[in-house]
Motif scaffolding. Structure first.
Motif, short mmCIF file in Angstrom:
data_model
loop_
_atom_site.label_atom_id
_atom_site.label_comp_id
_atom_site.label_asym_id
_atom_site.label_seq_id
_atom_site.Cartn_x
_atom_site.Cartn_y
_atom_site.Cartn_z
N ASN A 26 -37.48 73.76 -31.14
CA ASN A 26 -36.16 73.97 -30.58
C ASN A 26 -35.10 73.30 -31.44
O ASN A 26 -35.23 72.12 -31.78
CB ASN A 26 -36.12 73.41 -29.16
CG ASN A 26 -34.83 73.77 -28.47
OD1 ASN A 26 -33.78 73.27 -28.83
ND2 ASN A 26 -34.92 74.64 -27.48
N PRO A 27 -34.03 74.01 -31.79
CA PRO A 27 -33.00 73.43 -32.66
C PRO A 27 -32.29 72.23 -32.05
O PRO A 27 -31.87 71.33 -32.77
CB PRO A 27 -32.03 74.59 -32.89
CG PRO A 27 -32.31 75.57 -31.82
CD PRO A 27 -33.74 75.39 -31.44
N ILE A 28 -32.16 72.20 -30.73
CA ILE A 28 -31.51 71.07 -30.09
C ILE A 28 -32.36 69.81 -30.28
O ILE A 28 -31.85 68.75 -30.65
CB ILE A 28 -31.24 71.35 -28.60
CG1 ILE A 28 -30.25 72.51 -28.47
CG2 ILE A 28 -30.73 70.11 -27.89
CD1 ILE A 28 -30.06 73.02 -27.05
N LYS A 29 -33.65 69.95 -30.07
CA LYS A 29 -34.55 68.80 -30.25
C LYS A 29 -34.55 68.35 -31.70
O LYS A 29 -34.50 67.15 -32.00
CB LYS A 29 -35.96 69.15 -29.80
CG LYS A 29 -36.91 67.99 -29.85
CD LYS A 29 -38.25 68.32 -29.23
CE LYS A 29 -39.12 67.07 -29.19
NZ LYS A 29 -40.35 67.31 -28.42
N LEU A 30 -34.58 69.28 -32.63
CA LEU A 30 -34.53 68.94 -34.05
C LEU A 30 -33.26 68.17 -34.39
O LEU A 30 -33.29 67.17 -35.11
CB LEU A 30 -34.61 70.20 -34.92
CG LEU A 30 -35.94 70.89 -35.03
CD1 LEU A 30 -35.79 72.23 -35.72
CD2 LEU A 30 -36.93 70.03 -35.78
N THR A 31 -32.13 68.63 -33.87
CA THR A 31 -30.85 67.98 -34.15
C THR A 31 -30.81 66.58 -33.55
O THR A 31 -30.44 65.62 -34.22
CB THR A 31 -29.69 68.83 -33.61
OG1 THR A 31 -29.73 70.11 -34.24
CG2 THR A 31 -28.35 68.18 -33.91
N PHE A 32 -31.20 66.45 -32.28
CA PHE A 32 -31.21 65.13 -31.63
C PHE A 32 -32.11 64.16 -32.40
O PHE A 32 -31.72 63.03 -32.68
CB PHE A 32 -31.69 65.23 -30.19
CG PHE A 32 -30.71 65.85 -29.23
CD1 PHE A 32 -29.39 66.13 -29.59
CD2 PHE A 32 -31.09 66.17 -27.94
CE1 PHE A 32 -28.50 66.70 -28.70
CE2 PHE A 32 -30.20 66.72 -27.04
CZ PHE A 32 -28.91 67.00 -27.41
N ASN A 33 -33.31 64.60 -32.74
CA ASN A 33 -34.24 63.73 -33.46
C ASN A 33 -33.71 63.34 -34.83
O ASN A 33 -33.83 62.19 -35.25
CB ASN A 33 -35.62 64.39 -33.59
CG ASN A 33 -36.38 64.41 -32.29
OD1 ASN A 33 -36.12 63.62 -31.39
ND2 ASN A 33 -37.31 65.33 -32.17
N ASN A 34 -33.12 64.30 -35.52
CA ASN A 34 -32.56 64.04 -36.84
C ASN A 34 -31.45 62.99 -36.77
O ASN A 34 -31.39 62.08 -37.59
CB ASN A 34 -32.03 65.35 -37.43
CG ASN A 34 -31.46 65.19 -38.80
OD1 ASN A 34 -30.34 64.73 -38.96
ND2 ASN A 34 -32.24 65.55 -39.80
N ILE A 35 -30.59 63.09 -35.80
CA ILE A 35 -29.49 62.13 -35.65
C ILE A 35 -30.01 60.76 -35.26
O ILE A 35 -29.59 59.74 -35.81
CB ILE A 35 -28.47 62.66 -34.62
CG1 ILE A 35 -27.73 63.88 -35.19
CG2 ILE A 35 -27.47 61.56 -34.23
CD1 ILE A 35 -26.90 64.63 -34.19
N LEU A 36 -30.93 60.71 -34.31
CA LEU A 36 -31.42 59.42 -33.82
C LEU A 36 -32.32 58.69 -34.83
O LEU A 36 -32.57 57.50 -34.68
CB LEU A 36 -32.15 59.61 -32.49
CG LEU A 36 -31.23 59.98 -31.31
CD1 LEU A 36 -32.05 60.40 -30.11
CD2 LEU A 36 -30.30 58.83 -30.99
N LYS A 37 -32.79 59.39 -35.86
CA LYS A 37 -33.58 58.75 -36.94
C LYS A 37 -32.72 57.81 -37.77
O LYS A 37 -33.24 56.89 -38.40
CB LYS A 37 -34.20 59.79 -37.87
CG LYS A 37 -35.45 60.42 -37.37
CD LYS A 37 -36.16 61.23 -38.44
CE LYS A 37 -35.26 62.17 -39.20
NZ LYS A 37 -35.94 63.11 -40.07
N ASN A 38 -31.44 58.04 -37.79
CA ASN A 38 -30.55 57.23 -38.62
C ASN A 38 -30.43 55.83 -38.03
O ASN A 38 -30.10 55.66 -36.86
CB ASN A 38 -29.17 57.89 -38.70
CG ASN A 38 -28.31 57.28 -39.75
OD1 ASN A 38 -28.06 56.09 -39.75
ND2 ASN A 38 -27.87 58.11 -40.68
N LYS A 39 -30.68 54.81 -38.85
CA LYS A 39 -30.66 53.42 -38.39
C LYS A 39 -29.32 53.00 -37.80
O LYS A 39 -29.27 52.13 -36.94
CB LYS A 39 -30.99 52.48 -39.55
CG LYS A 39 -32.40 52.57 -40.03
CD LYS A 39 -32.60 51.62 -41.20
CE LYS A 39 -33.98 51.77 -41.80
NZ LYS A 39 -34.16 50.88 -42.95
N ALA A 40 -28.26 53.59 -38.25
CA ALA A 40 -26.92 53.21 -37.79
C ALA A 40 -26.60 53.74 -36.39
O ALA A 40 -25.74 53.22 -35.71
CB ALA A 40 -25.86 53.69 -38.77
#
Length: 131
Positions: free
Chosen positions: A95-109
């Motif tokens: 799911n693109p929403i899950k991919l986007t959320f995970n991608n953003i939350l991977k960022n340490k900042a």
């Protein structure tokens, strides 16, 4: 223009959290803010993670996609750029929403996401991506 040294003012005024617009299509915050926020111990909360729904599955169907509907003054996005930035979403069964959320939350900042909803159904759908 925002400068990295401006983060010193945050301490002076006891500002501990910064809310920024950030998603794969609008990534200026990552380039200009995230590292300084980490360095100065400022929490970052991301809003606009789905680019007003542009990164949801209904808009990733490129046969029905109308980029003009999403034009903004600050984001000059051609069809080719949209296709290249969302290619990883279009070519996966996830799911693109899950991919986007995970991608953003991977960022340490990034400490958290602000997730906008219009109704209870949308809330349930968005929450399911965190399971």
């Amino acid at each position: 223009k925002f400068k990295k040294k401006d983060f010193r003012l945050f301490k002076k005024f006891n500002i501990k959290i910064l809310q920024v617009v950030y998603n794969p299509l609008f990534s200026i915050a990552k380039k200009k803010i995230f590292q300084s926020a980490l360095k100065h111990n400022i929490s970052v909360i991301v809003r606009g993670s789905l680019a007003k729904g542009l990164l949801s599955s209904r808009h990733l169907n490129l046969n029905n996609f109308d980029l003009k509907r999403f034009k903004q003054k600050k984001i000059k996005l051609s069809n080719n750029k949209f296709y290249s930035l969302t290619n990883y979403m279009q070519n996966t069964k996830k799911n693109p929403i899950k991919l986007t959320f995970n991608n953003i939350l991977k960022n340490k900042a990034v400490d958290s996401l602000v997730v906008g909803i219009n109704n209870e159904k949308q809330l349930k759908e968005n929450l399911s991506f965190f399971k």
